[in-house]
Design a protein around this motif. Structure first.
Motif, PDB file in Angstrom:
ATOM      1  N   SER A 265     -32.924 -15.679   2.962  1.00 56.48           N
ATOM      2  CA  SER A 265     -32.899 -15.429   4.405  1.00 56.48           C
ATOM      3  C   SER A 265     -32.386 -14.024   4.650  1.00 56.48           C
ATOM      4  CB  SER A 265     -31.964 -16.404   5.136  1.00 56.48           C
ATOM      5  OG  SER A 265     -32.183 -17.728   4.767  1.00 56.48           O
ATOM      6  N   VAL A 266     -32.929 -13.404   5.690  1.00 51.27           N
ATOM      7  CA  VAL A 266     -32.413 -12.132   6.186  1.00 51.27           C
ATOM      8  C   VAL A 266     -32.171 -12.303   7.679  1.00 51.27           C
ATOM      9  CG1 VAL A 266     -32.731  -9.641   6.327  1.00 51.27           C
ATOM     10  CG2 VAL A 266     -33.892 -10.930   4.520  1.00 51.27           C
ATOM     11  N   ALA A 267     -30.992 -11.885   8.151  1.00 52.46           N
ATOM     12  CA  ALA A 267     -30.679 -11.933   9.575  1.00 52.46           C
ATOM     13  C   ALA A 267     -30.262 -10.559  10.050  1.00 52.46           C
ATOM     14  CB  ALA A 267     -29.555 -12.942   9.849  1.00 52.46           C
ATOM     15  N   ILE A 268     -30.616 -10.240  11.290  1.00 52.01           N
ATOM     16  CA  ILE A 268     -30.260  -8.918  11.818  1.00 52.01           C
ATOM     17  C   ILE A 268     -28.776  -8.816  12.146  1.00 52.01           C
ATOM     18  CG2 ILE A 268     -32.559  -8.328  12.642  1.00 52.01           C
ATOM     19  CD1 ILE A 268     -29.928  -9.445  15.145  1.00 52.01           C
ATOM     20  N   ASN A 269     -28.069  -9.952  12.090  1.00 51.10           N
ATOM     21  CA  ASN A 269     -26.633  -9.970  12.344  1.00 51.10           C
ATOM     22  C   ASN A 269     -26.032 -11.108  11.520  1.00 51.10           C
ATOM     23  OD1 ASN A 269     -24.042 -10.693  13.740  1.00 51.10           O
ATOM     24  ND2 ASN A 269     -24.662  -9.016  15.074  1.00 51.10           N
ATOM     25  N   ASP A 270     -24.884 -10.851  10.924  1.00 48.10           N
ATOM     26  CA  ASP A 270     -24.245 -11.845  10.058  1.00 48.10           C
ATOM     27  C   ASP A 270     -23.905 -13.145  10.771  1.00 48.10           C
ATOM     28  OD1 ASP A 270     -23.908 -10.365   7.516  1.00 48.10           O
ATOM     29  OD2 ASP A 270     -22.668  -9.033   8.713  1.00 48.10           O
ATOM     30  N   LEU A 271     -23.706 -13.087  12.080  1.00 47.24           N
ATOM     31  CA  LEU A 271     -23.210 -14.273  12.785  1.00 47.24           C
ATOM     32  C   LEU A 271     -24.172 -15.460  12.683  1.00 47.24           C
ATOM     33  CD1 LEU A 271     -24.765 -14.716  15.757  1.00 47.24           C
ATOM     34  CD2 LEU A 271     -23.390 -12.747  16.352  1.00 47.24           C
ATOM     35  N   TYR A 272     -25.457 -15.196  12.444  1.00 47.54           N
ATOM     36  CA  TYR A 272     -26.398 -16.307  12.294  1.00 47.54           C
ATOM     37  C   TYR A 272     -25.989 -17.221  11.135  1.00 47.54           C
ATOM     38  CZ  TYR A 272     -29.570 -14.027  15.585  1.00 47.54           C
ATOM     39  OH  TYR A 272     -30.118 -13.458  16.711  1.00 47.54           O
ATOM     40  N   PHE A 273     -25.437 -16.634  10.076  1.00 50.59           N
ATOM     41  CA  PHE A 273     -25.075 -17.446   8.921  1.00 50.59           C
ATOM     42  C   PHE A 273     -23.787 -18.221   9.156  1.00 50.59           C
ATOM     43  CE2 PHE A 273     -27.642 -13.970   6.851  1.00 50.59           C
ATOM     44  CZ  PHE A 273     -28.785 -14.745   6.775  1.00 50.59           C
ATOM     45  N   ALA A 274     -22.926 -17.715  10.016  1.00 47.44           N
ATOM     46  CA  ALA A 274     -21.758 -18.509  10.410  1.00 47.44           C
ATOM     47  C   ALA A 274     -22.223 -19.776  11.119  1.00 47.44           C
ATOM     48  CB  ALA A 274     -20.849 -17.686  11.321  1.00 47.44           C
ATOM     49  N   ASP A 275     -23.218 -19.634  11.977  1.00 49.88           N
ATOM     50  CA  ASP A 275     -23.723 -20.776  12.732  1.00 49.88           C
ATOM     51  C   ASP A 275     -24.635 -21.668  11.890  1.00 49.88           C
ATOM     52  OD1 ASP A 275     -22.410 -19.887  15.064  1.00 49.88           O
ATOM     53  OD2 ASP A 275     -24.036 -18.489  15.481  1.00 49.88           O
ATOM     54  N   ALA A 276     -25.239 -21.090  10.852  1.00 49.96           N
ATOM     55  CA  ALA A 276     -26.126 -21.868   9.992  1.00 49.96           C
ATOM     56  C   ALA A 276     -25.366 -22.710   8.976  1.00 49.96           C
ATOM     57  CB  ALA A 276     -27.084 -20.934   9.251  1.00 49.96           C
ATOM     58  N   ALA A 277     -24.156 -22.289   8.613  1.00 46.53           N
ATOM     59  CA  ALA A 277     -23.413 -22.942   7.531  1.00 46.53           C
ATOM     60  C   ALA A 277     -23.266 -24.452   7.715  1.00 46.53           C
ATOM     61  CB  ALA A 277     -22.044 -22.272   7.365  1.00 46.53           C
ATOM     62  N   PRO A 278     -22.901 -24.949   8.915  1.00 48.36           N
ATOM     63  CA  PRO A 278     -22.761 -26.413   9.055  1.00 48.36           C
ATOM     64  C   PRO A 278     -24.052 -27.167   8.761  1.00 48.36           C
ATOM     65  CG  PRO A 278     -21.697 -25.275  10.890  1.00 48.36           C
ATOM     66  CD  PRO A 278     -22.466 -24.244  10.139  1.00 48.36           C
ATOM     67  N   ALA A 279     -25.195 -26.601   9.171  1.00 48.01           N
ATOM     68  CA  ALA A 279     -26.474 -27.271   8.914  1.00 48.01           C
ATOM     69  C   ALA A 279     -26.803 -27.264   7.425  1.00 48.01           C
ATOM     70  CB  ALA A 279     -27.586 -26.599   9.713  1.00 48.01           C
ATOM     71  N   PHE A 280     -26.537 -26.138   6.742  1.00 47.71           N
ATOM     72  CA  PHE A 280     -26.754 -26.100   5.297  1.00 47.71           C
ATOM     73  C   PHE A 280     -25.870 -27.134   4.601  1.00 47.71           C
ATOM     74  CE2 PHE A 280     -28.073 -21.463   5.803  1.00 47.71           C
ATOM     75  CZ  PHE A 280     -29.397 -21.689   5.472  1.00 47.71           C
ATOM     76  N   ARG A 281     -24.618 -27.189   5.043  1.00 51.62           N
ATOM     77  CA  ARG A 281     -23.657 -28.102   4.426  1.00 51.62           C
ATOM     78  C   ARG A 281     -24.076 -29.558   4.647  1.00 51.62           C
ATOM     79  NH1 ARG A 281     -19.667 -25.968   6.673  1.00 51.62           N
ATOM     80  NH2 ARG A 281     -19.208 -24.450   5.035  1.00 51.62           N
ATOM     81  N   ALA A 282     -24.496 -29.853   5.862  1.00 51.95           N
ATOM     82  CA  ALA A 282     -24.905 -31.219   6.181  1.00 51.95           C
ATOM     83  C   ALA A 282     -26.125 -31.652   5.379  1.00 51.95           C
ATOM     84  CB  ALA A 282     -25.199 -31.339   7.677  1.00 51.95           C
ATOM     85  N   ALA A 283     -26.975 -30.675   5.034  1.00 52.13           N
ATOM     86  CA  ALA A 283     -28.180 -30.980   4.261  1.00 52.13           C
ATOM     87  C   ALA A 283     -27.918 -31.026   2.761  1.00 52.13           C
ATOM     88  CB  ALA A 283     -29.261 -29.947   4.564  1.00 52.13           C
ATOM     89  N   GLY A 284     -26.669 -30.785   2.361  1.00 49.12           N
ATOM     90  CA  GLY A 284     -26.320 -30.831   0.948  1.00 49.12           C
ATOM     91  C   GLY A 284     -26.688 -29.593   0.170  1.00 49.12           C
TER      92      GLY A 284
END
Length: 377
Positions: A265-284
């Motif tokens: 993944s590439v994001a134009i701002n790091d904050l997207y990955f802060a918000d994505a982390a819970p979904a990644f974690r929930a998906a294992g």
């Protein structure tokens, strides 16, 4: 002729992927589970560029001379939104520099909405400060306020306000502080190509409502398209103010759609990955990837924490936010003294767990000493 054909194919691939970018909609071409294999020449170029950008022992290459500090100035920093870590990081750097140079800095938060930003800039002009910073938003959306500031003789300096660094005639900015967006986009794409050895399935996150961000994401897509082995799976247009509510939902949907094909993944701002982390974690998903995630901009403390702890981000292309805050005050000092802008543009850098040494920001050496010497402080 072979090189020309390769360029044409890359541009055609980028153009195909650029079709459609409606707000909040994932777009992309049909995806092959396997795709072409690699791109040896592009991978070699990418690896060389990444090696240069990961160096940390880079000496200060900015200005070493300029006018001494003038006194009694007040600068208003109009922020697109202080929830954007990059915008907030620059404000912090400005406040630090203001204590050294002896000025006052006031921050007015635009709250991330057009109406809020217009109101914030109107309030800034009404204060009749010595200077105003356009902090991370398009001045074209506040043309009336910009015109009033110009008519009042208030110099304007942008941070990520327009696509290119340096002075701007339209809009009227004494200078605009940013790294070269072309370099940031290119090195982000290079990192994916190099790290993936030319084979990846990529999702790109952007905020197309910000011209600077949209331009950056388009350049990233073109850079990725130069390697046939890199498949661009989706383009996620999520406005930064909506990122915390929408990113987890979009990430869950993307994981369902692409599964193991999504490797980068590439994001134009790091904050997207802060918000994505819970979904990644929930998906294992493992925090160390895949997908391996790189932020093409800002480099806020939480991004470094994720990178250093191996939690859903592998790299960032950080802006030297504190240094840019100091530079903004130095540029104003040059404007007040009737001097031209310094013309300095910070070089791109990549931070990873291997080269950050546990730091929570990219803070290159030498600039504080250089600016103190220039200002006579």
């Amino acid at each position: 002729m072979a090189e020309a054909r390769s360029v044409a194919v890359a541009l055609l691939t980028a153009a195909t992927f650029l079709t459609g970018c409606e707000r909040g909609v994932s777009n992309g071409p049909a995806v092959s589970p396997t795709g072409p294999s690699g791109c040896p020449s592009a991978e070699a170029r990418a690896r060389a560029a990444v090696t240069r950008a990961e160096k940390t022992d880079v000496p200060w290459n900015g200005p070493t001379s300029g006018p001494p500090a003038v006194s009694g100035k007040t600068i208003v920093y109009v922020a697109q939104t202080m929830t954007n870590p990059g915008v907030a990081g620059v404000a912090k750097g400005m406040r630090e520099a203001a204590r050294v140079i002896g000025w006052n800095v006031r921050v007015i938060d635009g709250q991330g909405t057009p109406a809020g930003i217009q109101a914030a800039l109107s309030a800034a002009v009404a204060l009749k400060p010595s200077g105003i910073v356009i902090g991370g938003f398009d001045p074209g959306a506040t043309s009336q306020q910009v015109s009033r500031a110009t008519a009042a003789g208030i110099p304007l300096i942008g941070w990520h306000a327009v696509a290119a660094p340096g002075p701007s005639a339209k809009p009227a900015l004494f200078t605009n502080i940013t790294t070269h967006v072309d370099d940031v986009a290119a090195i982000s794409a290079h990192w994916v190509v190099s790290h993936a050895h030319g084979n990846a399935g990529v999702v790109l996150f952007t905020d197309a409502s910000i011209p600077f961000a949209r331009h950056k994401s388009e350049l990233i897509r073109k850079g990725l398209a130069a390697c046939p082995g890199v498949r661009q799976l989706a383009y996620e247009n999520i406005p930064i103010p909506d990122a915390s509510s929408r990113t987890p939902r979009e990430v869950s949907s993307l994981l369902s759609r692409f599964s193991s094909r999504w490797t980068y993944s590439v994001a134009i701002n790091d904050l997207y990955f802060a918000d994505a982390a819970p979904a990644f974690r929930a998906a294992g998903q493992k925090g160390s990837g895949p997908p391996f995630n790189i932020g093409a901009g800002d480099g806020d403390p939480s991004a470094f924490q994720r990178i250093n702890s191996g939690q859903y981000q592998a790299a960032t292309v950080p802006e030297p936010l504190s240094q840019q805050g100091w530079q903004i005050l130095d540029e104003f000092n040059r404007a007040f003294a009737g001097r031209p802008a310094s013309g300095y543009v910070a070089p791109v850098h990549i931070s990873t767990a291997a080269n950050s040494a546990g730091a929570t920001a990219w803070d290159p050496s030498g600039y504080r000493e250089a600016y103190r010497k220039i200002w006579g402080k």
